[in-house]
Design a protein around this motif. Structure first.
Motif, PDB file in Angstrom:
ATOM      1  N   PHE A 110      40.572 -39.274   9.386  1.00  7.02           N
ATOM      2  CA  PHE A 110      40.425 -40.629   8.844  1.00  7.02           C
ATOM      3  C   PHE A 110      39.057 -40.797   8.180  1.00  7.02           C
ATOM      4  O   PHE A 110      38.940 -41.351   7.084  1.00  7.02           O
ATOM      5  CB  PHE A 110      40.610 -41.640   9.978  1.00  7.02           C
ATOM      6  CG  PHE A 110      40.402 -43.057   9.569  1.00  7.02           C
ATOM      7  CD1 PHE A 110      41.155 -43.617   8.543  1.00  7.02           C
ATOM      8  CD2 PHE A 110      39.448 -43.844  10.194  1.00  7.02           C
ATOM      9  CE1 PHE A 110      40.968 -44.935   8.161  1.00  7.02           C
ATOM     10  CE2 PHE A 110      39.248 -45.149   9.812  1.00  7.02           C
ATOM     11  CZ  PHE A 110      40.003 -45.701   8.790  1.00  7.02           C
ATOM     12  N   LEU A 111      38.009 -40.295   8.849  1.00 10.18           N
ATOM     13  CA  LEU A 111      36.663 -40.364   8.271  1.00 10.18           C
ATOM     14  C   LEU A 111      36.602 -39.613   6.944  1.00 10.18           C
ATOM     15  O   LEU A 111      36.072 -40.126   5.946  1.00 10.18           O
ATOM     16  CB  LEU A 111      35.648 -39.769   9.255  1.00 10.18           C
ATOM     17  CG  LEU A 111      34.234 -39.560   8.702  1.00 10.18           C
ATOM     18  CD1 LEU A 111      33.569 -40.898   8.431  1.00 10.18           C
ATOM     19  CD2 LEU A 111      33.395 -38.735   9.669  1.00 10.18           C
TER      20      LEU A 111
ATOM     21  N   ILE B 176      38.418 -41.575   4.147  1.00 11.97           N
ATOM     22  CA  ILE B 176      37.647 -42.699   3.598  1.00 11.97           C
ATOM     23  C   ILE B 176      36.521 -42.190   2.703  1.00 11.97           C
ATOM     24  O   ILE B 176      36.325 -42.677   1.579  1.00 11.97           O
ATOM     25  CB  ILE B 176      37.071 -43.556   4.745  1.00 11.97           C
ATOM     26  CG1 ILE B 176      38.193 -44.247   5.515  1.00 11.97           C
ATOM     27  CG2 ILE B 176      36.091 -44.592   4.205  1.00 11.97           C
ATOM     28  CD1 ILE B 176      38.937 -45.293   4.724  1.00 11.97           C
TER      29      ILE B 176
ATOM     30  N   THR C 149      40.016 -48.868   0.472  1.00 10.19           N
ATOM     31  CA  THR C 149      39.436 -48.657   1.799  1.00 10.19           C
ATOM     32  C   THR C 149      40.054 -49.591   2.825  1.00 10.19           C
ATOM     33  O   THR C 149      40.384 -49.179   3.947  1.00 10.19           O
ATOM     34  CB  THR C 149      37.910 -48.882   1.742  1.00 10.19           C
ATOM     35  OG1 THR C 149      37.349 -48.044   0.727  1.00 10.19           O
ATOM     36  CG2 THR C 149      37.272 -48.548   3.073  1.00 10.19           C
ATOM     37  N   ALA C 150      40.239 -50.856   2.447  1.00 15.52           N
ATOM     38  CA  ALA C 150      40.801 -51.838   3.381  1.00 15.52           C
ATOM     39  C   ALA C 150      42.246 -51.494   3.741  1.00 15.52           C
ATOM     40  O   ALA C 150      42.638 -51.590   4.910  1.00 15.52           O
ATOM     41  CB  ALA C 150      40.729 -53.238   2.764  1.00 15.52           C
TER      42      ALA C 150
ATOM     43  N   THR D  45      43.657 -48.509   3.637  1.00 10.55           N
ATOM     44  CA  THR D  45      43.636 -47.307   4.488  1.00 10.55           C
ATOM     45  C   THR D  45      43.240 -47.664   5.904  1.00 10.55           C
ATOM     46  O   THR D  45      43.838 -47.181   6.880  1.00 10.55           O
ATOM     47  CB  THR D  45      42.649 -46.284   3.907  1.00 10.55           C
ATOM     48  OG1 THR D  45      42.962 -46.026   2.546  1.00 10.55           O
ATOM     49  CG2 THR D  45      42.732 -44.972   4.684  1.00 10.55           C
ATOM     50  N   TYR D  46      42.234 -48.515   6.040  1.00 11.27           N
ATOM     51  CA  TYR D  46      41.784 -48.916   7.376  1.00 11.27           C
ATOM     52  C   TYR D  46      42.855 -49.760   8.083  1.00 11.27           C
ATOM     53  O   TYR D  46      43.080 -49.603   9.281  1.00 11.27           O
ATOM     54  CB  TYR D  46      40.490 -49.715   7.258  1.00 11.27           C
ATOM     55  CG  TYR D  46      39.878 -50.060   8.585  1.00 11.27           C
ATOM     56  CD1 TYR D  46      39.129 -49.122   9.297  1.00 11.27           C
ATOM     57  CD2 TYR D  46      40.065 -51.318   9.136  1.00 11.27           C
ATOM     58  CE1 TYR D  46      38.580 -49.432  10.522  1.00 11.27           C
ATOM     59  CE2 TYR D  46      39.511 -51.637  10.366  1.00 11.27           C
ATOM     60  CZ  TYR D  46      38.775 -50.684  11.052  1.00 11.27           C
ATOM     61  OH  TYR D  46      38.243 -50.998  12.267  1.00 11.27           O
ATOM     62  N   ARG D  47      43.537 -50.615   7.302  1.00 11.55           N
ATOM     63  CA  ARG D  47      44.554 -51.499   7.895  1.00 11.55           C
ATOM     64  C   ARG D  47      45.675 -50.689   8.553  1.00 11.55           C
ATOM     65  O   ARG D  47      46.180 -51.058   9.616  1.00 11.55           O
ATOM     66  CB  ARG D  47      45.108 -52.407   6.794  1.00 11.55           C
ATOM     67  CG  ARG D  47      46.325 -53.232   7.179  1.00 11.55           C
ATOM     68  CD  ARG D  47      45.990 -54.263   8.240  1.00 11.55           C
ATOM     69  NE  ARG D  47      47.136 -55.060   8.599  1.00 11.55           N
ATOM     70  CZ  ARG D  47      48.096 -54.675   9.439  1.00 11.55           C
ATOM     71  NH1 ARG D  47      48.005 -53.475   9.992  1.00 11.55           N
ATOM     72  NH2 ARG D  47      49.113 -55.461   9.712  1.00 11.55           N
TER      73      ARG D  47
ATOM     74  N   SER E 131      45.449 -47.490   9.497  1.00 13.85           N
ATOM     75  CA  SER E 131      44.943 -46.304  10.197  1.00 13.85           C
ATOM     76  C   SER E 131      45.475 -46.197  11.620  1.00 13.85           C
ATOM     77  O   SER E 131      45.586 -45.095  12.168  1.00 13.85           O
ATOM     78  CB  SER E 131      43.407 -46.322  10.222  1.00 13.85           C
ATOM     79  OG  SER E 131      42.952 -47.440  10.967  1.00 13.85           O
ATOM     80  N   ASN E 132      45.817 -47.344  12.235  1.00 14.99           N
ATOM     81  CA  ASN E 132      46.307 -47.278  13.619  1.00 14.99           C
ATOM     82  C   ASN E 132      47.655 -46.588  13.731  1.00 14.99           C
ATOM     83  O   ASN E 132      48.108 -46.263  14.824  1.00 14.99           O
ATOM     84  CB  ASN E 132      46.386 -48.683  14.227  1.00 14.99           C
ATOM     85  CG  ASN E 132      47.283 -49.609  13.420  1.00 14.99           C
ATOM     86  OD1 ASN E 132      47.710 -49.259  12.323  1.00 14.99           O
ATOM     87  ND2 ASN E 132      47.579 -50.771  13.971  1.00 14.99           N
TER      88      ASN E 132
END
Length: 299
Positions: A216-217, A220, A280-281, A283-285, A287-288
């Motif tokens: 994930f890191l 991003i 980015t948002a 992908t982060y949203r 990511s779970n």
């Protein structure tokens, strides 16, 4: 409630300690940020007095600029091609370099070397490799009896050729993947061996799930870095042929320093910033759904 002098002195000391950070943030972050918002709404060549034009820069960008949407398409194509390939190649090489083999430290060093070479120097080397007549790439193809590549001279192959150069510099990603692989508990592999699991099943059900925070890191960082790609285009193609490699970051530079449209290019910077934030948002949203944290089981 009265505040005694001792508390006031304590607060004063605290603010005094953080004062350099406040000044630094105000001068080098807040002021340039707010100024860029103003300049994005002006017509400004960088030399004359800015003339306020409202949202005309954005209107021109989205409706009249013939090079804007091709640059967006080229940038998205570059991101969607380079980021997954870099992740897959970096992970596979890291898994190979994670083996306990004689001389493995030398191989790790060799794979990391391209990363420490200055970007301009390595790109100049690739310019020679892609040279149509005397370059190393076509010379090898001729030696093998294969058709020669057009590389940077064709609209269809120029951008993939630039992506290929990015894969040459996956060394930093390999190092991060290696740290993640070496943190996977060995007990999990030993238990899997007892159950008769084969190597590829261990990789699929143990290794990859355990390093998803690292993936994930890297994802991003890869997305942000790909959207900001510039050196490759500037050195190798100059945005050509026929604007096929004119990535958005390069177009911003070209509009500012070649076209002397600083106000307009700053507006483009803000559009690029919003695009990166959206990717980015999102992908982060989500990511779970694919990132596993050991702490999740402890809750």
């Amino acid at each position: 409630m009265m505040v005694n002098n001792k508390k006031l002195r304590g607060w004063a000391k605290g603010y005094l300690f953080i004062l350099p950070s406040i000044i630094g943030f105000s001068v080098f972050v807040a002021y340039p940020l707010l100024s860029s918002i103003y300049y994005s709404l002006t017509e400004w060549s960088g030399y004359d007095t800015p003339r306020f034009v409202g949202f005309d820069n954005f209107k021109y960008m989205f409706t009249e600029d013939p090079a804007f949407w091709p640059s967006v398409r080229a940038t998205l194509y570059f991101v969607f091609l380079s980021v997954p390939l870099s992740l897959i190649l970096g992970l596979l090489l890291a898994m190979l370099l994670n083996k306990s083999l004689p001389g493995i430290k030398w191989f790790r060093t060799i794979y990391y070397l391209p990363t420490v070479v200055p970007s301009i120097a390595s790109l100049t080397l690739w310019l020679f490799i892609y040279q149509p007549q005397y370059g190393l790439a076509n010379s090898l193809l001729r030696l093998l009896g294969l058709p020669e590549g057009t590389w940077l001279t064709s609209e269809t192959t120029a951008l993939p050729s630039i992506v290929l150069i990015g894969l040459w510099q996956v060394g930093s990603g390999i190092i991060i993947f290696l740290s993640g692989l070496q943190s996977v508990p060995q007990e999990l592999y030993e238990a899997a061996e007892v159950d008769g699991a084969v190597r590829w099943r261990m990789a699929l059900h143990i290794t990859i799930p355990m390093i998803t925070p690292i993936l994930f890191l890297q994802l991003i960082l890869g997305i942000i870095g790909a959207f900001q790609a510039f050196n490759q285009v500037q050195v190798l193609t100059g945005g050509g042929p026929n604007f096929s490699t004119s990535l958005l970051n390069f177009k911003i530079y070209s509009d500012a320093f070649n076209g002397r449209m600083f106000g307009y290019s700053i507006a483009e910077v803000w559009v690029l910033f919003v695009i990166i934030m959206i990717f980015t948002a999102v992908t982060y949203r989500y990511s779970n759904r694919f990132v596993y944290y050991e702490s999740d089981n402890a809750r």
